[in-house]
Design an enzyme around this catalytic site. Structure first.
Site, mmCIF file in Angstrom:
data_model
loop_
_atom_site.group_PDB
_atom_site.id
_atom_site.type_symbol
_atom_site.label_atom_id
_atom_site.label_comp_id
_atom_site.label_asym_id
_atom_site.label_seq_id
_atom_site.Cartn_x
_atom_site.Cartn_y
_atom_site.Cartn_z
ATOM 1 N N SER A 168 42.259 19.652 11.356
ATOM 2 C CA SER A 168 42.920 18.587 11.531
ATOM 3 C C SER A 168 44.243 18.289 10.776
ATOM 4 O O SER A 168 45.136 19.443 10.937
ATOM 5 C CB SER A 168 42.133 17.374 11.464
ATOM 6 O OG SER A 168 42.588 16.168 11.964
ATOM 7 N N ASP A 187 39.772 16.779 22.676
ATOM 8 C CA ASP A 187 39.574 16.233 21.194
ATOM 9 C C ASP A 187 40.523 14.725 21.419
ATOM 10 O O ASP A 187 41.632 14.860 21.843
ATOM 11 C CB ASP A 187 40.414 17.344 20.611
ATOM 12 C CG ASP A 187 40.585 16.941 18.961
ATOM 13 O OD1 ASP A 187 40.608 15.747 18.689
ATOM 14 O OD2 ASP A 187 40.311 17.962 18.152
ATOM 15 N N HIS A 215 36.023 15.983 17.858
ATOM 16 C CA HIS A 215 37.336 16.608 17.255
ATOM 17 C C HIS A 215 36.888 17.967 16.344
ATOM 18 O O HIS A 215 35.964 18.140 15.848
ATOM 19 C CB HIS A 215 37.503 15.573 16.050
ATOM 20 C CG HIS A 215 38.673 15.710 15.229
ATOM 21 N ND1 HIS A 215 39.901 16.426 15.842
ATOM 22 C CD2 HIS A 215 38.886 15.715 14.158
ATOM 23 C CE1 HIS A 215 40.792 16.447 14.726
ATOM 24 N NE2 HIS A 215 40.211 16.003 13.759
#
Length: 534
Positions: A243, A474, A502
């Site tokens: 991320s 996502d 995610h």
């Protein structure tokens, strides 16, 4: 730069969800995990004598002024046990890394960076260290390792020391927590933010951390990461960033191309996108994920959204928005506001389909039984609030790091109206309850520490490719970002996971096999590889 939903997002949540995604299948958890020592209070940090601008030409270990930092010997010792952590951490080792507060003036003062190491299980086959970052900004790498010390067990941990560190402003590294807990309760969950909502946080942070705020940028953390590489004795950096951690890894590659080893960026974000545009596109990702959840919900007997897949998401959004006028009380006397409910719902979309059953039940308790406890619990977990009402020690790292990264330019006038129109078109359901908060989250317009950093495309000029992982469903880092980052880096290859949720490494054996082969043997994944979700 990453993982955020309306009003509040991911620093504390990143660690737990990232760990879960890595090993169960990304946040609420590991921000307070074992740190080797208390990091210096901001008041103890030397007053900076230079403006917070990036070093024009970073020289890293070649800079005589940085030689002592790169050559330091880490004093490894037992990690301090967190009473809330039930895991056996006896095999882990913790240390403190000294880094300059200001790389443009390293003589001014230092910061202590919390570091943890889980030594390779087959030391005779050891490759080196694998640094990890769980996302955020604000996620604790120390927490990611200490809360799941067996998380990387297998071929990667056999041959790598798994090393987590806390970036500046987070957890064990000069954590930023600007508001008292009671004030933060209302600040996070109010449906009627005052005109000075953003200024309230900015003023509080300036009052407590004025000397530190200019230096908590991701670029400085990337430089810290290179100092850590040197102190660990690794000639090249091997790294897995999730991320927001993909942005940290990208900036590292930009700063230190000659030190790039095997870098994996999972759940990608691009440095070339402004924060406002990033937020618009991210809200669109959550809109799509919300509709996917709602469409699945109506196929279940226990769904409270009816049976019409075309209307289910609208029904849920209408209920959540309606809490502005009719909030729900909880058994503990607290109130489930619309803002808190939206945070709770969207936070579960990070987990993909495996999280949908729990989310469906929590929504049912609120919509059918009028009980807001479970949705509020989800929001608390996402916001880093424990059962005693205390927030994690780095509650404001997300805002401070984003703003230090240059997210201060904001549209106004016609540009603002155009941005709001774009937001409404891409995310009409998830942004309706507070479109301005969705655009300006975090709100850096009045942040006290100015930054010269600006959105730009990062190129990978290293001799080795970077592996990027993107997931088609996502919600937080839309798949288009992975495609964009791969193209911008140039010397990179994209691994695609098809599915919801995610990040991809922990959700697909196929992704994990491709990434592990790269980390262990340098085998670059085949171009165009697509992997199913397990």
């Amino acid at each position: 730069m990453i993982t955020r939903t309306p009003r509040r997002a991911l620093p504390a949540a990143v660690a737990a969800l990232a760990t879960a995604a890595l090993l169960a299948g990304c946040t609420s958890g590991g921000g307070t995990a074992a740190a080797p020592s208390a990091s210096p209070d901001a008041a103890a940090v030397a007053t900076p004598s230079a403006a917070p601008t990036p070093t024009p030409k970073p020289t890293g270990a070649a800079d005589p002024a940085l030689k002592a930092f790169y050559g330091q010997q880490l004093a490894w010792g037992p990690c301090q046990k967190d009473p809330q952590n039930e895991e056996d951490i006896s095999a882990l080792q913790c240390a403190t890394l000294k880094v300059p507060l200001n790389y443009a003036a390293p003589e001014v003062g230092t910061l202590d960076v919390a570091v943890v190491r889980n030594p390779a299980t087959k030391p005779d086959q050891r490759i080196g260290s694998l640094l990890i970052n769980p996302g955020g900004p604000g996620g604790s790498g120390v927490g990611m390792v200490t809360y799941d010390p067996k998380g990387f067990d297998g071929p990667v941990h056999d041959r790598y020391d798994i090393v987590g560190f806390d970036p500046r402003g987070t957890a064990g590294t000069s954590p930023l927590n600007c508001l008292d807990d009671r004030t933060r309760d209302d600040w996070l969950t109010t449906d009627q933010p005052a005109a000075d909502h953003g200024k309230q946080l900015a003023d509080a942070c300036q009052a407590k951390y004025a000397q530190l705020l200019p230096f908590v940028s991701t670029r400085n953390s990337a430089r810290d990461m290179d100092v850590l590489r040197g102190a660990l004795g690794d000639q090249k950096l091997s790294y897995l960033g999730l991320s927001y951690g993909t942005y940290l890894g990208s900036l590292y590659a930009e700063e230190f191309p000659d030190k790039v080893g095997r870098l994996v960026l999972d759940g990608a974000t691009s440095a070339s996108t402004s924060l406002v545009q990033h937020n618009i596109e991210q809200q669109g990702g959550f809109e799509r994920a919300l509709k996917a959840f709602a469409a699945d919900c109506v196929t279940k007997d226990a769904c409270s959204l009816g049976k019409d897949p075309e209307q289910a998401a609208q029904k849920l959004a209408a209920f959540l928005d309606g809490l502005k006028d009719k909030p729900l009380k909880t058994e503990k006397g607290r109130t489930l506001t619309s803002s808190a409910a939206w945070t709770g719902v969207l936070s579960r979309l990070y987990g993909g389909e495996k999280a949908w059953t729990g989310l469906r039940n929590s929504i049912g308790w609120a919509m059918v039984r009028g009980k807001g406890d479970y949705l509020l619990d989800l929001a608390d977990g996402y916001n880093g609030r424990d059962k005693d009402g205390k927030y994690r020690p780095s509650a404001d790292a997300y805002t401070a790091i984003h703003c230090a990264d240059g997210a201060t330019d904001a549209p106004a006038g016609e540009q603002l109206q155009a941005a709001l129109t774009d937001l409404a078109a891409k995310a009409p359901l998830v942004s309706k309850h507070d479109p301005m908060a969705a655009l300006f989250d975090p709100d850096c317009r009045i942040w006290p520490a100015a930054s010269t950093e600006r959105p730009h495309a990062v190129k990978n000029t290293a001799a080795v490719p970077i592996v990027v992982v993107g997931t088609t469903g996502d919600p937080a880092t839309p798949y288009a970002w992975a495609e964009k980052l791969t193209a911008e880096l140039g010397n990179a290859v994209l691994v695609t996971r098809e599915g919801e949720g995610h990040t991809g490494y922990g959700a697909s054996k196929c992704v994990r096999a491709s990434v592990d082969a790269f980390l262990l043997d340098g085998t670059v994944p085949a171009a165009g590889i697509r992997c199913p979700t397990d």
